[in-house]
Write an enzyme that holds these catalytic residues in place. Structure first.
Site, short mmCIF file in Angstrom:
data_model
loop_
_atom_site.label_atom_id
_atom_site.label_comp_id
_atom_site.label_asym_id
_atom_site.label_seq_id
_atom_site.Cartn_x
_atom_site.Cartn_y
_atom_site.Cartn_z
N LYS A 111 0.84 -1.21 0.00
CA LYS A 111 0.00 0.00 0.00
C LYS A 111 0.87 1.26 0.00
CE LYS A 111 -2.01 2.10 3.37
NZ LYS A 111 -2.68 2.30 4.64
N ASP B 270 -6.75 1.98 1.34
CA ASP B 270 -6.68 2.31 2.77
C ASP B 270 -8.09 2.13 3.35
OD1 ASP B 270 -8.19 4.44 1.95
OD2 ASP B 270 -6.83 5.99 2.71
#
Ligand code: SF4
Length: 214
Positions: free
Chosen positions: A124, A142
């Site tokens: 991420k 997220d």
């Protein structure tokens, strides 16, 4: 489990996100790739607002990767101690800086493959750095993107990585812009508690609005 969005709905949702958030960028403050990487690392499990309060002093104490590489661990901890998991993050920041010097001559590597090899950098974090800094066609999931994707029926996946895979498959292009759009949409409109459904531009495609009595 929310109903799945149809192909036509996915295209309409994509179009509306891009129209409503034409030039979105991260709300993290940075001036170069080094600062962006640090800010994104700190933002894991921490709000952008808090990170932006922490980074001015941190960047001024360690303006380059070379300064950070030789930093004292306790000093770095003190700079970032209002951030969640600051003990681990401080260790990772110093290790990451040393890895960048040892392996890349002090230049931040700008490929996903290289970024994920750095201490404290997962998929991420690497994707957020890449899509923000280089406009790479990558998605990052997220908490906001995860919630929005599920409420709109774009994914029923249990994990962020699987949700990312589904969004990539469904949206295909403009992923960096869609990521930024979904973060801002989730942060300010499709909030975890009391989402602002009343005048939501995606209301007609939403699979969850009944939950919020729209
Ligand atoms: S209608 Fe409400 S729950 Fe659905 S996408 Fe819009 S803000 Fe989110």
């Amino acid at each position: 489990m929310a109903k799945k969005a149809t192909k036509l709905e996915i295209q309409a949702i994509k179009k509306l996100f891009l129209e409503n958030y034409p030039d979105s960028v991260t709300e993290l403050n940075y001036t170069n790739a080094y600062e962006l990487l640090i800010a994104v690392m700190l933002s894991a499990q921490c709000t952008d607002k808090r990170v932006n309060l922490i980074t001015p002093k941190l960047f001024s104490a360690y303006p380059t990767v070379f300064d950070l590489a030789k930093a004292n661990l306790d000093d770095v901890k003190t700079f970032i101690n209002t951030c969640s998991f600051f003990n681990n993050k401080a260790k990772n920041l110093i290790t990451m800086a040393n890895q960048i010097i040892d392996n890349y001559g002090g230049k931040i590597p700008l490929t996903q493959k290289e970024l994920v090899k750095l201490a404290g950098v997962g998929q991420k974090t690497a994707n957020v750095v890449m899509l923000e800094y280089t406009g790479a066609n990558l998605m990052a999931v997220d908490t906001h993107v995860f919630r929005v994707a599920h409420r709109l029926g774009l994914s029923n996946a249990k994990t962020a990585i699987k949700t990312e895979e589904e969004l990539v498959k469904k949206f295909k292009t403009d992923l960096h812009r869609l990521h930024q759009a979904m973060v801002l949409f989730g942060r300010y409109r499709c909030k975890a508690i009391n989402p602002l459904c009343e005048d939501c531009f995606l209301k007609s495609y939403c699979k969850s609005k009944e939950r919020f009595k729209v």
